[in-house]
Motif scaffolding. Sequence first.
Motif, PDB file in Angstrom:
ATOM      1  N   ASP A 104     -16.573   0.858   3.487  1.00 29.87           N
ATOM      2  CA  ASP A 104     -15.773   0.363   2.363  1.00 29.87           C
ATOM      3  C   ASP A 104     -16.463  -0.886   1.806  1.00 29.87           C
ATOM      4  O   ASP A 104     -16.692  -1.858   2.538  1.00 29.87           O
ATOM      5  N   ILE A 105     -16.796  -0.841   0.516  1.00 32.07           N
ATOM      6  CA  ILE A 105     -17.542  -1.947  -0.103  1.00 32.07           C
ATOM      7  C   ILE A 105     -16.580  -2.893  -0.824  1.00 32.07           C
ATOM      8  O   ILE A 105     -15.884  -2.492  -1.752  1.00 32.07           O
ATOM      9  N   GLY A 106     -16.567  -4.157  -0.420  1.00 30.39           N
ATOM     10  CA  GLY A 106     -15.699  -5.159  -1.058  1.00 30.39           C
ATOM     11  C   GLY A 106     -14.245  -4.932  -0.704  1.00 30.39           C
ATOM     12  O   GLY A 106     -13.373  -4.852  -1.580  1.00 30.39           O
ATOM     13  N   SER A 107     -13.975  -4.839   0.585  1.00 35.51           N
ATOM     14  CA  SER A 107     -12.621  -4.524   1.080  1.00 35.51           C
ATOM     15  C   SER A 107     -11.596  -5.556   0.631  1.00 35.51           C
ATOM     16  O   SER A 107     -10.410  -5.224   0.487  1.00 35.51           O
ATOM     17  N   GLY A 108     -12.037  -6.803   0.431  1.00 36.79           N
ATOM     18  CA  GLY A 108     -11.064  -7.863   0.174  1.00 36.79           C
ATOM     19  C   GLY A 108     -10.170  -8.012   1.382  1.00 36.79           C
ATOM     20  O   GLY A 108     -10.577  -7.717   2.519  1.00 36.79           O
ATOM     21  N   PRO A 109      -8.894  -8.391   1.183  1.00 35.43           N
ATOM     22  CA  PRO A 109      -7.981  -8.539   2.326  1.00 35.43           C
ATOM     23  C   PRO A 109      -7.164  -7.262   2.556  1.00 35.43           C
ATOM     24  O   PRO A 109      -6.128  -7.320   3.195  1.00 35.43           O
ATOM     25  N   THR A 110      -7.611  -6.104   2.000  1.00 28.30           N
ATOM     26  CA  THR A 110      -6.759  -4.903   2.013  1.00 28.30           C
ATOM     27  C   THR A 110      -7.288  -3.781   2.902  1.00 28.30           C
ATOM     28  O   THR A 110      -8.495  -3.664   3.137  1.00 28.30           O
ATOM     29  N   LEU A 111      -6.344  -2.951   3.339  1.00 24.77           N
ATOM     30  CA  LEU A 111      -6.653  -1.846   4.258  1.00 24.77           C
ATOM     31  C   LEU A 111      -6.282  -0.484   3.703  1.00 24.77           C
ATOM     32  O   LEU A 111      -6.686   0.545   4.242  1.00 24.77           O
ATOM     33  N   TYR A 112      -5.480  -0.448   2.608  1.00 25.30           N
ATOM     34  CA  TYR A 112      -4.938   0.830   2.113  1.00 25.30           C
ATOM     35  C   TYR A 112      -6.029   1.865   1.852  1.00 25.30           C
ATOM     36  O   TYR A 112      -5.840   3.056   2.022  1.00 25.30           O
ATOM     37  N   GLN A 113      -7.214   1.369   1.445  1.00 24.03           N
ATOM     38  CA  GLN A 113      -8.278   2.267   0.965  1.00 24.03           C
ATOM     39  C   GLN A 113      -8.926   3.088   2.082  1.00 24.03           C
ATOM     40  O   GLN A 113      -9.651   4.035   1.795  1.00 24.03           O
ATOM     41  N   VAL A 114      -8.667   2.724   3.342  1.00 26.26           N
ATOM     42  CA  VAL A 114      -9.262   3.494   4.450  1.00 26.26           C
ATOM     43  C   VAL A 114      -8.207   4.204   5.304  1.00 26.26           C
ATOM     44  O   VAL A 114      -8.534   4.761   6.353  1.00 26.26           O
ATOM     45  N   LEU A 115      -6.951   4.207   4.854  1.00 27.09           N
ATOM     46  CA  LEU A 115      -5.896   4.812   5.679  1.00 27.09           C
ATOM     47  C   LEU A 115      -6.048   6.324   5.790  1.00 27.09           C
ATOM     48  O   LEU A 115      -5.685   6.912   6.822  1.00 27.09           O
ATOM     49  N   SER A 116      -6.562   6.986   4.749  1.00 25.06           N
ATOM     50  CA  SER A 116      -6.813   8.429   4.850  1.00 25.06           C
ATOM     51  C   SER A 116      -8.176   8.677   5.500  1.00 25.06           C
ATOM     52  O   SER A 116      -8.312   9.575   6.344  1.00 25.06           O
ATOM     53  N   GLY A 117      -9.158   7.898   5.116  1.00 21.45           N
ATOM     54  CA  GLY A 117     -10.530   8.109   5.608  1.00 21.45           C
ATOM     55  C   GLY A 117     -10.674   7.948   7.108  1.00 21.45           C
ATOM     56  O   GLY A 117     -11.529   8.589   7.735  1.00 21.45           O
ATOM     57  N   CYS A 118      -9.816   7.106   7.716  1.00 23.66           N
ATOM     58  CA  CYS A 118      -9.980   6.858   9.162  1.00 23.66           C
ATOM     59  C   CYS A 118      -9.603   8.084   9.991  1.00 23.66           C
ATOM     60  O   CYS A 118      -9.883   8.141  11.189  1.00 23.66           O
ATOM     61  N   GLU A 119      -8.986   9.086   9.342  1.00 26.91           N
ATOM     62  CA  GLU A 119      -8.653  10.327  10.058  1.00 26.91           C
ATOM     63  C   GLU A 119      -9.829  11.317  10.005  1.00 26.91           C
ATOM     64  O   GLU A 119      -9.864  12.284  10.752  1.00 26.91           O
ATOM     65  N   VAL A 120     -10.760  11.090   9.086  1.00 23.24           N
ATOM     66  CA  VAL A 120     -11.844  12.042   8.840  1.00 23.24           C
ATOM     67  C   VAL A 120     -13.157  11.562   9.466  1.00 23.24           C
ATOM     68  O   VAL A 120     -13.960  12.366   9.947  1.00 23.24           O
ATOM     69  N   PHE A 121     -13.372  10.255   9.446  1.00 18.47           N
ATOM     70  CA  PHE A 121     -14.634   9.673   9.936  1.00 18.47           C
ATOM     71  C   PHE A 121     -14.411   9.018  11.295  1.00 18.47           C
ATOM     72  O   PHE A 121     -13.361   8.425  11.535  1.00 18.47           O
ATOM     73  N   SER A 122     -15.438   9.116  12.152  1.00 14.80           N
ATOM     74  CA  SER A 122     -15.270   8.545  13.491  1.00 14.80           C
ATOM     75  C   SER A 122     -15.559   7.043  13.506  1.00 14.80           C
ATOM     76  O   SER A 122     -15.199   6.339  14.447  1.00 14.80           O
ATOM     77  N   LYS A 123     -16.216   6.557  12.439  1.00 14.01           N
ATOM     78  CA  LYS A 123     -16.522   5.116  12.398  1.00 14.01           C
ATOM     79  C   LYS A 123     -16.339   4.605  10.974  1.00 14.01           C
ATOM     80  O   LYS A 123     -16.825   5.233  10.021  1.00 14.01           O
ATOM     81  N   VAL A 124     -15.639   3.481  10.846  1.00 14.51           N
ATOM     82  CA  VAL A 124     -15.418   2.854   9.537  1.00 14.51           C
ATOM     83  C   VAL A 124     -15.931   1.420   9.598  1.00 14.51           C
ATOM     84  O   VAL A 124     -15.651   0.688  10.551  1.00 14.51           O
ATOM     85  N   LEU A 125     -16.688   1.020   8.555  1.00 13.25           N
ATOM     86  CA  LEU A 125     -17.089  -0.383   8.425  1.00 13.25           C
ATOM     87  C   LEU A 125     -16.389  -0.970   7.210  1.00 13.25           C
ATOM     88  O   LEU A 125     -16.432  -0.385   6.122  1.00 13.25           O
ATOM     89  N   LEU A 126     -15.715  -2.111   7.399  1.00 10.77           N
ATOM     90  CA  LEU A 126     -15.131  -2.841   6.281  1.00 10.77           C
ATOM     91  C   LEU A 126     -16.117  -3.945   5.914  1.00 10.77           C
ATOM     92  O   LEU A 126     -16.846  -4.450   6.781  1.00 10.77           O
ATOM     93  N   THR A 127     -16.126  -4.325   4.624  1.00  6.02           N
ATOM     94  CA  THR A 127     -17.082  -5.352   4.204  1.00  6.02           C
ATOM     95  C   THR A 127     -16.442  -6.239   3.144  1.00  6.02           C
ATOM     96  O   THR A 127     -15.625  -5.778   2.344  1.00  6.02           O
ATOM     97  N   ASP A 128     -16.806  -7.506   3.130  1.00  2.00           N
ATOM     98  CA  ASP A 128     -16.448  -8.346   1.978  1.00  2.00           C
ATOM     99  C   ASP A 128     -17.408  -9.527   1.871  1.00  2.00           C
ATOM    100  O   ASP A 128     -18.047  -9.927   2.847  1.00  2.00           O
ATOM    101  N   TYR A 129     -17.462 -10.081   0.672  1.00  3.06           N
ATOM    102  CA  TYR A 129     -18.331 -11.213   0.356  1.00  3.06           C
ATOM    103  C   TYR A 129     -17.792 -12.511   0.960  1.00  3.06           C
ATOM    104  O   TYR A 129     -18.545 -13.394   1.328  1.00  3.06           O
ATOM    105  N   LEU A 130     -16.451 -12.599   1.044  1.00  2.54           N
ATOM    106  CA  LEU A 130     -15.817 -13.860   1.460  1.00  2.54           C
ATOM    107  C   LEU A 130     -15.336 -13.828   2.905  1.00  2.54           C
ATOM    108  O   LEU A 130     -14.665 -12.871   3.320  1.00  2.54           O
TER     109      LEU A 130
END
Length: 274
Positions: free
Chosen positions: A68-94
């Motif tokens: 996930d590129i530029g996650s900010g302080p949010t998690l909603y964007q990976v709630l579906s993906g975490c069921e499909v992929f075995s590894k998730v990386l979150l990222t942010d500039y700050l």
Amino acid sequence: MMEEKGKENGVAAMAACYQKFDPAAYLQYNYTPPRADFTRKDSIVPWKLACLHRAFTEGDVNGELLVDIGSGPTLYQVLSGCEVFSKVLLTDYLEVNRQELRRWLQGGEGCSLDWTPYLQHVCKLEGRRPSAWTEKAAKLRQTVADVLPVDVHSSQPLAPDALPPGGADCLVSCFCLESVSPDLPAFTRALAHIQKLLRPGGHLLLIGALGESYYFGGPGVRIPVVPLNEAQVCDSLKESDYTLIRLEVYTLPQDMRVGVDDVTGVFFVKARKE
Ligand code: SAM
């Protein structure tokens, strides 16, 4: 030479705007009702969650690693993906945003937002009982392997050893590129930079603002945004060597225009790197 300096100045001005970004205020503005009203189908967050759910369950988006590129302080964007992929990386500039994410990953103590209604809503989309949200939370905590620094204006947005040599299987990025770029060419270059993180055949799921010229990243923190239309999004994707699979558009109802930005719509893109 002059042109390079101009590009650097534009990017540096954006970086300066982000120094006062306030994760708690940003979450309050965008991730509470009316924008996150789970009783309404026309609320913006349920619309985004439905797009992501569909994209991740169609069967063509798969592999091991989701970034996930530029996650900010949010998690909603990976709630579906975490069921499909075995590894998730979150990222942010700050670092303040990376800290907010780590607080939730480490158990949720001191978090600025309760993600429970989000977890429950995505469980419902997946045909599970809402009480399965605790299992989903555990799954997400187990699947997120790290929270890393990122800079989409760098030709190498992540540290060199952050990804396997072949690249990620899928990228998701929401409201990042247009809200950190000084102009349309910078937005297109950022799309090209993150494309290098993706393996050939991998997918990009991109959500972003349409017609937005600014948003508030905290009280009095006015951050300029590149106002985009659908044609510009499609052209930028083409220029950065993505093949568009689907573009969906949401128009903000009047009561979602709550004075924290001037966004008029939201796009959702599913694209593939050839
Ligand atoms: N993805 C979240 C969402 O959907 O609400 C946050 C989007 S927020 C509008 C934009 C994010 O981009 C912020 O978290 C900010 O820290 C991050 N950002 C700022 N400059 C950046 C850069 N150069 N590269 C990558 N991300 C950046």
